[in-house]
Scaffold this motif. Structure first.
Motif, short mmCIF file in Angstrom:
data_model
loop_
_atom_site.label_atom_id
_atom_site.label_comp_id
_atom_site.label_asym_id
_atom_site.label_seq_id
_atom_site.Cartn_x
_atom_site.Cartn_y
_atom_site.Cartn_z
N ALA A 187 0.83 -1.21 0.00
CA ALA A 187 0.00 0.00 0.00
C ALA A 187 0.86 1.25 0.00
N ILE A 188 1.93 1.26 0.80
CA ILE A 188 2.84 2.41 0.82
C ILE A 188 3.51 2.60 -0.54
N ARG A 190 2.33 1.82 -3.47
CA ARG A 190 1.37 2.41 -4.41
C ARG A 190 1.16 3.90 -4.12
N ARG A 191 1.15 4.27 -2.86
CA ARG A 191 0.97 5.68 -2.52
C ARG A 191 2.15 6.52 -2.97
N ARG A 194 1.31 7.28 -6.58
CA ARG A 194 0.20 8.21 -6.74
C ARG A 194 0.52 9.60 -6.20
N SER A 195 1.53 9.71 -5.34
CA SER A 195 1.94 11.01 -4.81
C SER A 195 2.90 11.75 -5.71
N LEU A 293 0.91 -0.54 -10.08
CA LEU A 293 -0.29 -0.38 -9.25
C LEU A 293 -1.26 -1.53 -9.47
#
Length: 418
Positions: A187-188, A190-191, A194-195, A293
């Motif tokens: 999850a981190i 993927r973030r 996206r960031s 992702l």
């Protein structure tokens, strides 16, 4: 076709409905095949997260590292999976970026890359796409389905969805589902993507003469997190320690990807940073951020028991034999998780052997230790679970398999799975 020839291409499979309910008009699947099909000698190899269909070939443009000949020591003439005897197929999964339909491929309705409009994919989708590809190639029942890491989950899904379609299956360094720690790390990652300011909601490909500005930094950080998932404190201490690499001896271009802050000049640029920067630089040049992702979500979502309640019920219709291979130094997909799978197969009277390799390489051992993987796989092909190189934990004196806090060997510099 000879054992050294490669049949490669992308097959149009027509309309495909994904598990999410969305449909695309024409799913394309890129594949490679080796050897000659004789009707009962087909093997399907399932690749890991960022792998490709190039399981044993080197000369495919756009691939490097794990994506190119990632199991070339296991698949080929005279090797454990012998292409003079078997017809071997490997397909790039939907959602990836090595020729199969995915976010980076063209949406025929718009003429532009799909980007985030591409349907969400699951391991179940991968499996159904592979089945349709094999139908296209004229392959019915398979002698063996084998794969490592998330490719091993793909193998398990075959036993669940198509229980009559293989004589043998071999999930290697795999599990029936990910644990919460791995879910959190993914999850981190993927973030991080996206960031990145260049992610642009997944529409970063550009069009026409526009220069594409992909989220390289976010993808690089995501991959560095992935690398660390395959390491341990012991292996990192032996390989890197706290040693300084020195800015002058650092990897060229690393500052462009991760510009240092002003105060960084006072502190050492350590070997572990240099290593991670180098591997990130290599990865962002060959992989698509959206695909990362999509594929990590497919892996995270997978649960063999889904729809059946328990793993044993999910695989109870399978009528072949099973080889599970795990590695003592792997904390990502542990020995205990493979033993949990073995117990599920045993509980429904499916012949299974769980072969545990004493290894301190970590999760990537299935890629970088062919000398430990090839013998049990070759013997499994020859003799099933009674192969002479296979040691089943069920016959060990100890009743439980310890996940262990084993030491880890120095980390291989280029091959990582996931």
């Amino acid at each position: 076709m000879s054992a050294t020839d490669v049949d490669r291409g992308a097959v149009e499979l027509g309309e495909f409905r994904f598990e999410c309910g969305e449909t695309i008009d024409n799913l394309e699947i890129a594949y490679e095949a080796y050897g000659e099909f004789t009707g009962d000698n087909a093997i399907l190899v399932c690749h890991a997260l960022t792998g490709s269909q190039n399981v044993a070939s080197y000369n495919t443009p756009g691939t490097a590292g794990q994506a190119r000949a990632w199991w070339g020591d296991i698949v080929g003439p005279g090797k454990a999976i012998d292409t003079t005897e078997y017809y071997v197929v490997c397909a790039n999964v939907p959602g990836s970026c090595y020729g199969s339909s995915g976010p980076a491929s063209t949406n025929p309705e718009t003429g532009e890359p799909w980007g985030s409009d591409f349907p969400p994919v699951t391991i179940g989708d991968w499996t159904r796409a592979q089945r349709r590809l094999l139908d296209h190639l004229g392959v019915g029942r398979l002698r063996l389905i084998v794969g490592g890491s998330v490719g091993g989950m793909n193998v398990l899904e075959w036993a669940k969805q198509f229980p009559d379609d293989a004589e043998l299956i071999a999930p290697i360094a795999a599990a029936d589902k990910l644990d919460p720690q791995c879910l959190g790390l993914d999850a981190i990652a993927r973030r991080a993507i996206r960031s990145d300011p260049n992610w642009n909601g997944g529409d970063y490909y550009g069009s026409g003469d526009d220069d594409a500005s992909p989220p390289r930094q976010g993808l690089a950080i995501a991959r560095q997190i992935g690398h660390l998932m395959y390491l341990s404190k012991a292996s990192m201490d032996r390989k890197f320690g706290r040693r300084s690499a020195g800015r002058d001896s650092g990897i060229e271009g690393s500052d462009a990807l991760f510009p240092p802050d002003k105060a960084a000049a006072f502190f050492p640029y350590r070997e572990v940073e240099s290593y991670l920067d180098y591997n990130a630089e290599q990865f962002v040049d060959r992989f698509d951020a959206n695909s990362y992702l999509y594929l990590t979500r497919a892996m995270d979502d997978y649960d063999l028991a889904e729809g059946y309640g328990t793993p044993d019920r999910a695989i109870s219709a399978f009528e072949g034999e099973v080889l599970l291979v795990s590695f003592t130094g792997d904390w990502h997909f542990t020995v205990g998780q493979s033993e949990h799978l073995a117990e599920a197969f045993r509980s429904v009277d499916i012949p299974v052997a769980h072969h545990v390799v004493d290894s301190d390489h970590g999760h990537d051992a299935f890629l970088v230790e062919p000398e430990n993987v090839a013998p049990p796989v070759a013997d499994f092909l020859e003799s099933g679970v009674d192969g002479r190189a296979i040691t089943d934990t069920a016959s060990d004196d100890e009743s439980e398999v310890d996940d262990g806090d084993a030491d880890f060997a120095p980390v291989h510099s280029s091959l990582f799975s996931g």
